[in-house]
Every structure is written in structure tokens, then in C-alpha cells.
Motif scaffolding. Sequence first.
Motif, PDB file in Angstrom:
ATOM      1  N   LYS A 550       0.796  -1.220   0.000  1.00  0.00           N
ATOM      2  CA  LYS A 550       0.000   0.000   0.000  1.00  0.00           C
ATOM      3  C   LYS A 550       0.835   1.279   0.000  1.00  0.00           C
ATOM      4  N   LEU A 551       2.098   1.195   0.415  1.00  0.00           N
ATOM      5  CA  LEU A 551       2.921   2.397   0.511  1.00  0.00           C
ATOM      6  C   LEU A 551       3.238   2.949  -0.873  1.00  0.00           C
ATOM      7  N   GLU A 552       3.368   4.275  -0.949  1.00  0.00           N
ATOM      8  CA  GLU A 552       3.750   4.904  -2.204  1.00  0.00           C
ATOM      9  C   GLU A 552       5.221   4.649  -2.508  1.00  0.00           C
ATOM     10  N   GLU A 553       6.043   4.727  -1.496  1.00  0.00           N
ATOM     11  CA  GLU A 553       7.474   4.462  -1.628  1.00  0.00           C
ATOM     12  C   GLU A 553       7.845   3.337  -0.668  1.00  0.00           C
ATOM     13  N   ARG A 554       8.936   2.661  -0.953  1.00  0.00           N
ATOM     14  CA  ARG A 554       9.380   1.564  -0.091  1.00  0.00           C
ATOM     15  C   ARG A 554      10.893   1.618   0.049  1.00  0.00           C
ATOM     16  N   LYS A 628       7.462   0.182  -7.141  1.00  0.00           N
ATOM     17  CA  LYS A 628       6.261   0.781  -7.732  1.00  0.00           C
ATOM     18  C   LYS A 628       5.716  -0.071  -8.865  1.00  0.00           C
ATOM     19  N   LYS A 631       4.128  -3.136  -7.294  1.00  0.00           N
ATOM     20  CA  LYS A 631       2.853  -2.775  -6.672  1.00  0.00           C
ATOM     21  C   LYS A 631       1.744  -2.702  -7.722  1.00  0.00           C
ATOM     22  N   ASN A 632       2.036  -2.073  -8.855  1.00  0.00           N
ATOM     23  CA  ASN A 632       1.053  -1.987  -9.937  1.00  0.00           C
ATOM     24  C   ASN A 632       0.753  -3.372 -10.521  1.00  0.00           C
TER      25      ASN A 632
END
Length: 650
Positions: A550-554, A628, A631-632
Motif C-alpha cells: 500500500k505504501l507509495e514508496e518503499r 512501484k 505494486k502496480n
Amino acid sequence: MKNLLIIFTIILSANFSNAQNFKFGKVSKDELQEKFHPIDSSSSAAILYRNETISFYYTKNQGFVQQREVHERIKIYNKDGFDWATKKVYLYNGTQQKESLSGLKGFSYNLVGGKIEEDKLKKDGQFEEDNSEFTKISSFTLPNVKVGTVIEYKYKVTSERISIDDIIFQFSIPINKLDIRIATPEYYVYNKQYNLQASYLPKLVVSSENTTIPFEYKINVLTVNEENVPALVDEAYSGNINNYRSKMAMELTAYLNNLKIIEKSFSATWEQVSKTIYDSDNFGGQLRSFSIYKDELEAALTGVEDDFEKAFIVESLVKSKVKWNGNYGKYAQNGVRSAYKDGEGNDADINLMVVSMLRSKGVNANPVVLSTRNNGIPLFPSREGFNYVICSVQKNDEYLLIDATEQYSTNNILPQRVLNWQGRLIEDKDASRWINLQPNISSTESSMLNVTINEDLSVTGKVTKRLTNYLAYFYRNKYTKMIQEDRVKSLEKDKGDIEISGLSVENDKDATQPIMVNYEYELLDGIDEIGDKIYFSPLLFLATKENPFKLEERQYPIDFVIPYSEKSFVNIQLPEGYVVESLPQSTGLEFLDANVKFTYFVKQNGNFLQLKAQLDIFNPLILPENYKDFKNFFSKIVEKQAEQIVLTKA
């Protein structure tokens, strides 16, 4: 405008930090009135100030003695932060070297009616317990802790050990002000190494001082003075978060004599590290043959010729004779003879015993030292970087890795704690090499789901599940000791309005075989009816409902630990009087050169709908720079599994 506001907040916070009085007992009303952390508003607590000072003083009888002083002030913002009111201090308690805690003082501060009230730590809030044969825990809990409380404590640990524990720069909550000072006499040479996997690295200042007490010598000084140290935040599938903690290892690598010449050198290369470990009586000295197990070993291996079969039998024999006491170590705690006699030992007692037995029968068996997942990865030659040992067996070009500490681990299926990149295989004092610890075979979970849609739109059917390799091992550790009722409850969790019955499990105690799970189900909320149409996801309760990323950055890699494959086969009988209006489109997705693949195929075959969905994780480590995109990619998997079949009345 938003960036300017953030910068202003940080500057304001820094100025407030500089204005604070960190002298013990000088807690301010501003600290007590603070409702949330000015930079990390989600934090349940914050370390307002941490001071750690490590130094050595000289005594005529003991020589140099280590002293570590800690002063910490912590703000509690909400109930989730209450755990920070309890502190555990681990003290070494060996036969020749010991550590002791002294000078403990602690207070809780609360703002009551506009005035600061303090509660003192008393004896009833202090506890001691044994942690292992060589360590004990001295713990204390501050009194009267509430939302908004500021706690403060200080203590001193005096140690006869020369080795210095890792210096921790980062915790799971932010640190406003961090002051660290490490002063070591010039006679001890330490190798200093940051954890390079950490995203935050403080500035280290190196200097020296001279002293004439009790004689003239130089002191090497390391200092860290930092503000606004970010919290170490756990992220989904990050493996062991400690691997990414900002810290510094300090390992003793040499002694100097009075002439400042190296008197004894330790770990300068991995070969020297291996030799030093092997030379210990509690390591290399445990690999010879022992008469105590001779007769039982002889009886167990009678007529067995294959080395891998011998390894399996020896592993089973050791598991039946010796239980793991839960302690880690690269050195034997009790020794092979005592562990076999008493039936208990640490990992080294047990796995060095396996090596000893196999070597006594001419098998090419060797110990492998490693660092467990919670101990991080040793990035430079270090004896202290290794904290565990397993057994390797080689036959021609094939290897078996064995850890006999757990009932359900087996050849090349190791406990998750040891799956940490690579280990050092030590043949003898002169020969050692690296060996890969990561699983090179995929584990599989195959599920077959039969679906019948009833007139009342409830769904019934049967599930058959097959688990292999590590996924079978994980299942055994989680479920085998559960009673039937708890197993059913665990299976029903997060599956909607479902009732599971007729649960049966095959091979749950036989680690050499795949696990087979069978059960029947009734699902009451799997179908939606709108007009003369019904809608449902064909995977029903087997579908992944939401993206865990769920985080935008990791900051840290995604670590799935093992390569694995999830396969779902669904067979749906069309309800009488309905026909198919639409089906989800079949598709295939790939991520990063097919490191991860997802396939989804659905078709109609007469009165049945058939679905196959498969997720393959070939490379279990996804790096932060690819987060990112992954995640997508995973969002597309969740969306595809949520797509619905539409049936309409004929």
C-alpha cells in the motif's frame, strides 16, 4: 507550499530540540503537552533523547573493564506506545566473564492540573530472569504510564568482556536527539562497520585523546550526534526488519602489547575467521567421533550404503535423542557428549553432532556457520557475524543441508530463520568456502475447488489442497499441534460467511511427503443477485482480496523468502436455468523479465465453467527500485481475481 510547510516543521522541531534541557529529571511542560510527533504524526511514541556512552577503565586486578551508560527519555503519544515503558537489558552471565547492571533510576512524568507530577521507579517494578545459560535479563517497567506520559531512565552496565555489542542508531519510533560516544583504549583494535542495507546512516566522527590515568595511553573516540533520526517502519513482506536497521558492528580484531605491536590477531579475512572458529574446542573439537553414540549409530546404519540415506537416518536419530533448547550459537553450549547424554542442546550441540556422526561413518559432512535472519548479514570478515551452525553433506556434486533442531525440517528444507543468503562451509582449519543457503527448488500450493450454486444462492463444494516443500513445512509448524476445532477456525478466517466441515489432513507429521488437505464448505455470501442475473468471482474465498503493498514508496526489498507457485483449479457447475452472459478475459502477466508470472484462464465446457489461476514467484526478492512497478503488477492480479462471472436466466 506543501514542501515549505514540511521544511518549516523540521526547522521548528530542530530548534525546539536544541532548546530542550536533556539533563536527567529536567522534563518540560512542552514535552508533556505534545500530542503527536511533529515530523512523524503516526508514531505511537518517540525517543526525545538517547545518550549512550561506552568507555573502559583500568583496574590492577582485572585490567580494562568496559562500562556502558544509557540515558533515555521517551514520550508516549497513545496506548500503542505503552510497551516502551518496559525496558529489557540483556546481560552476559558466563562462567568467567559477567555483566552487571547498576545505578538504575527511572521516573514517569505526567501533567496534572497544569503541574508536573513524577512517579519513581520502585523495586516492585524491577525484575530479573534467566534467558539462557549465558545470559540473563534485567527488566523494569515505569509506573503510572498514560497517554501523554514522558518516561525517563538511566542505568550503567559494567562488563568484564572486551567485545562491544552492536551500536543501535535506529528504533521502531523516531529519535529527536541521539548522542553516542565510544572510547576504547589503543590496545584494542576494533573493526567498525555500518549496516550498509540501512537507508539511514549517521555521521561518525573519529578522534583521539590522551590519558595518564593510571598510566599514559591513547584513547580512540567515536562520536555520533544526530537529530531527527527516522523510525524503522516495518513493511509488508520485508522479511526480518532488523536486517535494515541502522547500526554499527564493532568487532575486536587484534590486541596490542605494551610496545603497541600486535600480540594477537583475529578476523582479518574470511579464511582467518573460519580458522579461529574451527580451532575452538566447542566447534572443531566437537567433530571427532564419540563413543557415547557408537552402538546406536551402528545399529541405525546397518546395511545402509548411500550417503544421503545415511544423512536422513542420522538426522532422524539425533532428533529422537536431543531436543533443541531454543538457544542460538556457532559454538556448542553443552558439547556433543553431554547433549547426547542429557537429551538437550543448542543448535551447535545438535548439528555438530550430526556432522560428527556422519564423519565417523565416512560421509563427507561439514559444518556451515551462518547468520540467522534476525541477526542480519555479515558484510565484512567477522566472527560475531555468525550465530548459528547447520550441517552440509556432499555426494559427488550434490549437497544436502540439514538442521536437526526442528521436527518438521528435513533435507534441504531448513527453518526459515537460517534462509539468509549464504553460509561459510568449514572443512577444517585450513579450508572453508561460501555455500548458498537460498532454496533452489520451488514450493507449490495446489488447490482444487468444486463449486455448486444452490437454489437459495448458497455455494457448496469441496476443496482439495496439496502442499510441497517449504509450504508443507510452514503448514506443519502452524497447524499440526492445533486441535481440529482451531484448525477449522483458522481456515474459516477471512473467507466470508463460510462453514467448513469434514476437514482431513494427510501426511501432516511425515516431513518427507506432501501435505494433502481436504474439506467441504458452505458459503452464504459468495453470490450477488440483481434482477434475473447472478454475479460472482470464480475464485470465491481463494481470491486475494486486497493488495498488501500500500505504501507509495518503499525503503526495503519485498522478501517472499522462497520461490513458490500458487495454483488454483476451479470447477463450477452451472445452476439449472442459467446461462453464461459473460466471463472474465483470460490473460497472462509478467513482471521484470518473468521473475514473477501470473496466468488466468477461464472457459466454458458444457454445463461447467473451468478456471485455472497461477502465480509463480521465481525470484523471491523484489528490490526497492522495482517496488512501484511490482505494486502496480500485483494490483492487476487482485483486480483480475475480483472480476466476476455473470449468469442470466435462460
